[in-house]
Design a protein around this motif. Structure first.
Motif, mmCIF file in Angstrom:
data_model
loop_
_atom_site.group_PDB
_atom_site.id
_atom_site.type_symbol
_atom_site.label_atom_id
_atom_site.label_comp_id
_atom_site.label_asym_id
_atom_site.label_seq_id
_atom_site.Cartn_x
_atom_site.Cartn_y
_atom_site.Cartn_z
ATOM 1 N N GLN A 39 11.793 11.116 -9.964
ATOM 2 C CA GLN A 39 10.341 11.029 -9.830
ATOM 3 C C GLN A 39 9.909 10.096 -8.709
ATOM 4 O O GLN A 39 10.700 9.250 -8.255
ATOM 5 C CB GLN A 39 9.710 10.638 -11.173
ATOM 6 N N ALA A 40 8.698 10.282 -8.267
ATOM 7 C CA ALA A 40 8.187 9.612 -7.064
ATOM 8 C C ALA A 40 8.312 8.096 -7.141
ATOM 9 O O ALA A 40 7.984 7.471 -8.150
ATOM 10 C CB ALA A 40 6.723 9.988 -6.855
ATOM 11 N N LEU A 41 8.836 7.519 -6.059
ATOM 12 C CA LEU A 41 8.902 6.051 -5.847
ATOM 13 C C LEU A 41 9.752 5.349 -6.891
ATOM 14 O O LEU A 41 9.584 4.137 -7.134
ATOM 15 C CB LEU A 41 7.470 5.466 -5.788
ATOM 16 N N THR A 42 10.651 6.116 -7.530
ATOM 17 C CA THR A 42 11.658 5.459 -8.382
ATOM 18 C C THR A 42 12.856 5.111 -7.502
ATOM 19 O O THR A 42 12.960 5.600 -6.355
ATOM 20 C CB THR A 42 12.134 6.427 -9.476
ATOM 21 N N GLU A 43 13.780 4.321 -8.035
ATOM 22 C CA GLU A 43 14.979 3.956 -7.271
ATOM 23 C C GLU A 43 15.735 5.233 -6.890
ATOM 24 O O GLU A 43 16.276 5.371 -5.794
ATOM 25 C CB GLU A 43 15.858 3.011 -8.085
ATOM 26 N N LEU A 44 15.705 6.220 -7.787
ATOM 27 C CA LEU A 44 16.386 7.492 -7.484
ATOM 28 C C LEU A 44 15.728 8.188 -6.291
ATOM 29 O O LEU A 44 16.402 8.757 -5.423
ATOM 30 C CB LEU A 44 16.354 8.396 -8.712
ATOM 31 N N ASP A 45 14.390 8.129 -6.233
ATOM 32 C CA ASP A 45 13.690 8.749 -5.098
ATOM 33 C C ASP A 45 14.156 8.079 -3.797
ATOM 34 O O ASP A 45 14.469 8.754 -2.806
ATOM 35 C CB ASP A 45 12.171 8.556 -5.303
ATOM 36 N N PHE A 46 14.244 6.758 -3.825
ATOM 37 C CA PHE A 46 14.667 6.042 -2.605
ATOM 38 C C PHE A 46 16.144 6.307 -2.297
ATOM 39 O O PHE A 46 16.550 6.386 -1.135
ATOM 40 C CB PHE A 46 14.359 4.547 -2.720
ATOM 41 N N LYS A 163 -1.698 4.659 -11.463
ATOM 42 C CA LYS A 163 -0.689 3.976 -12.280
ATOM 43 C C LYS A 163 0.141 4.990 -13.075
ATOM 44 O O LYS A 163 -0.354 6.044 -13.462
ATOM 45 C CB LYS A 163 -1.379 3.017 -13.258
ATOM 46 N N ASP A 164 1.408 4.622 -13.284
ATOM 47 C CA ASP A 164 2.261 5.472 -14.122
ATOM 48 C C ASP A 164 2.094 5.071 -15.590
ATOM 49 O O ASP A 164 1.291 4.201 -15.924
ATOM 50 C CB ASP A 164 3.719 5.376 -13.662
ATOM 51 N N ALA A 165 2.850 5.705 -16.472
ATOM 52 C CA ALA A 165 2.679 5.492 -17.918
ATOM 53 C C ALA A 165 2.967 4.051 -18.317
ATOM 54 O O ALA A 165 2.495 3.574 -19.342
ATOM 55 C CB ALA A 165 3.593 6.443 -18.679
ATOM 56 N N ARG A 166 3.730 3.318 -17.463
ATOM 57 C CA ARG A 166 4.039 1.907 -17.797
ATOM 58 C C ARG A 166 3.054 0.957 -17.118
ATOM 59 O O ARG A 166 3.214 -0.252 -17.147
ATOM 60 C CB ARG A 166 5.483 1.596 -17.374
ATOM 61 N N GLY A 167 2.046 1.529 -16.444
ATOM 62 C CA GLY A 167 1.038 0.674 -15.802
ATOM 63 C C GLY A 167 1.439 0.167 -14.435
ATOM 64 O O GLY A 167 0.758 -0.680 -13.863
ATOM 65 N N ILE A 168 2.523 0.705 -13.869
ATOM 66 C CA ILE A 168 2.931 0.303 -12.503
ATOM 67 C C ILE A 168 2.116 1.134 -11.506
ATOM 68 O O ILE A 168 2.050 2.368 -11.633
ATOM 69 C CB ILE A 168 4.437 0.538 -12.285
ATOM 70 N N VAL A 170 0.979 2.659 -7.675
ATOM 71 C CA VAL A 170 1.640 3.169 -6.459
ATOM 72 C C VAL A 170 1.869 2.004 -5.498
ATOM 73 O O VAL A 170 2.954 1.853 -4.923
ATOM 74 C CB VAL A 170 0.779 4.273 -5.803
ATOM 75 N N ARG A 171 0.851 1.146 -5.358
ATOM 76 C CA ARG A 171 0.980 0.009 -4.430
ATOM 77 C C ARG A 171 2.140 -0.894 -4.845
ATOM 78 O O ARG A 171 2.954 -1.285 -4.024
ATOM 79 C CB ARG A 171 -0.351 -0.767 -4.401
ATOM 80 N N GLU A 172 2.250 -1.195 -6.152
ATOM 81 C CA GLU A 172 3.342 -2.070 -6.614
ATOM 82 C C GLU A 172 4.696 -1.402 -6.366
ATOM 83 O O GLU A 172 5.643 -2.033 -5.909
ATOM 84 C CB GLU A 172 3.169 -2.367 -8.109
ATOM 85 N N ALA A 173 4.775 -0.107 -6.618
ATOM 86 C CA ALA A 173 6.053 0.605 -6.416
ATOM 87 C C ALA A 173 6.434 0.604 -4.935
ATOM 88 O O ALA A 173 7.592 0.416 -4.575
ATOM 89 C CB ALA A 173 5.938 2.038 -6.918
ATOM 90 N N LEU A 174 5.443 0.752 -4.064
ATOM 91 C CA LEU A 174 5.720 0.726 -2.616
ATOM 92 C C LEU A 174 6.109 -0.685 -2.177
ATOM 93 O O LEU A 174 7.043 -0.876 -1.394
ATOM 94 C CB LEU A 174 4.501 1.202 -1.830
#
Ligand code: HGY
Ligand code: MN
Ligand code: MN
Length: 419
Positions: A39-46, A163-168, A170-174
């Motif tokens: 999924q988008a902007l997860t460690e797997l995506d990177f 925000k995702d389901a855990r409240g993170i 997009v800006r924080e993930a980036l």
């Protein structure tokens, strides 16, 4: 280095390499049933992006990431002052996605770069490959997000705030990934854009065609319905005195299916999320939330579906004497692609001897946003049983190579002569 005209042999992609890379990319976020959850902007995506860069590095392309996480690979043209011809798609997947949705378009684009490099073809216009951020909109709830911000169709602040389901957010993930904050994105000038994708529907397979020449994309939107009741005890509260939001759901769902049937076989209505609060088996829910994805190729029928949703929910709330709301939180109006780009795809498929047919896309794609900025069209190839957004998603290596060859030739037809 030869220009594209000078290359004698008809340049073709390497189908085995494409298939092997699809399988290697599919191993990142592989699920137990043969699918992919990257999924988008997860460690797997990177991790997937790093693998792409590992393959791309020897090709001498310039890489850059913009402020919303879109990745661009730039291959210089003979004249860098000319606008680029772009291709691209997405590496992020649905939670129970497949190995081909989006990824195929990125790796077919890599095949274009690598085939030009190997066959020493220098196009007049630069060539760009884009990896658009968060196309699926499943982790962060706005589909085609990165391309929408790039195209100026979504504000970067609104995207950053998702925000995702855990409240993170997009800006924080980036930020976690070291992607610099940007107030506005620089849009590179484009001459044309193409995207190759599996059809994600059954038409090409049923019609025994190898290539879909995509002329446009249907209208679509996502809606959130909220219904408020009252939490009470499941055992002591008589049915007649409950304020039970599920009663509204029980009335709305059959009405929604009937409304879709009335509009006709091109209507698409999907209830993908149903949540209750507090979500306890022995408490009557105090709140119900569900989503309704609506789509249709014709505007008047699309509007009829949206109006039916509003009316059906309002009537069910009134009958149940409960409060609630319907909110359209995301919409992508229908798109007609550029005729010259559509013809470039059609003539490439024809010249290469592939069977083809014109069609519109039922799924949304980043090309819907790119088309707002540059002449754009898409290329489809069949997928088994039309299945997608499913771990069993499958496509034939020969069809995937065919689509990549059509992409290569459609791009060359607009990239090798200075506009
Ligand atoms: O929902 C869609 O059509 C796309 O897969 N994001
Ligand atoms: Mn896709
Ligand atoms: Mn998808």
């Amino acid at each position: 280095m030869q220009t594209a005209q000078a290359a004698d042999a008809v340049p073709m992609v390497n189908g085995e390499r494409l298939w092997s890379r699809l399988m290697q990319m599919g191993a990142i976020g592989a699920t137990a049933h043969g699918g992919c959850n990257r999924q988008a902007l997860t460690e797997l995506d990177f991790e997937g992006r790093r693998l792409l860069m590992q393959w791309a590095r020897p090709l001498g392309c310039e890489a850059r990431v913009d402020g919303i996480g879109n990745l661009f690979l730039h291959r210089a043209g003979a004249d860098e002052r000319l606008p680029a011809v772009l291709t691209g798609s997405h590496l992020d997947t649905q939670p129970t996605g497949g190995k081909f949705d989006g990824v195929y378009g990125v790796l077919a684009g890599l095949e274009v770069l690598e085939s030009l490099h190997e066959q020493e073809i220098r196009t007049a216009h630069p060539i760009e490959l884009a990896v658009w951020c968060n196309e699926e909109g499943s982790r962060f709830p706005a589909a085609m997000m990165g391309s929408a911000v790039w195209a100026g169709r979504m504000s970067i602040d609104a995207a950053y705030a998702l925000k995702d389901a855990r409240g993170i957010s997009v800006r924080e993930a980036l930020e976690q990934a070291g992607v610099p904050f940007e107030r506005t994105l620089a849009q590179q000038p484009l001459r044309a854009a193409f995207e190759v994708h599996i059809e994600q529907g059954p038409i090409l397979e049923q019609q025994h065609k190898t290539i879909g020449v995509v002329t446009g994309v249907q209208h679509m939107c996502r809606n959130e319905v909220l219904v408020y009741g009252q939490e009470t005890h499941a055992g002591t509260t008589p049915m007649a005195v409950r304020h039970d939001p599920i009663r509204v759901l029980a009335q709305v769902l059959p009405e929604l299916y009937r409304a879709a049937e009335r509009v006709g076989t091109d209507a698409r209505m999907t209830v993908g999320i149903i949540e209750t609060y507090p979500g306890s088996p022995n408490t009557v829910p105090g709140r119900l939330r569900f989503t309704v994805d609506l789509r249709h190729p014709q505007q008047q029928h699309y509007r009829a579906l949206r109006e039916a949703l509003e009316r059906i929910v309002a009537e069910a709330l009134a009958r149940s004497q409960l409060q609630g709301s319907v909110r359209c939180y995301w919409e992508a109006p229908g798109v007609s692609f550029d005729e010259r780009c559509v013809e470039a795809v059609r003539s490439a498929a024809d010249a290469l001897g592939y069977s083809y047919m014109k069609m519109i896309s039922g799924a949304g794609h980043d090309s819907c946003n790119v088309a707002a900025i540059a002449p754009t069209s898409m290329i489809f190839v069949p997928c088994a049983g039309g299945l997608s957004h499913n771990e069993a998603e499958q496509a034939a290596a020969t069809d995937l190579a065919a689509g990549a060859n059509v992409l290569l030739h459609a791009m060359l037809s607009l990239a090798h002569t200075p506009a």
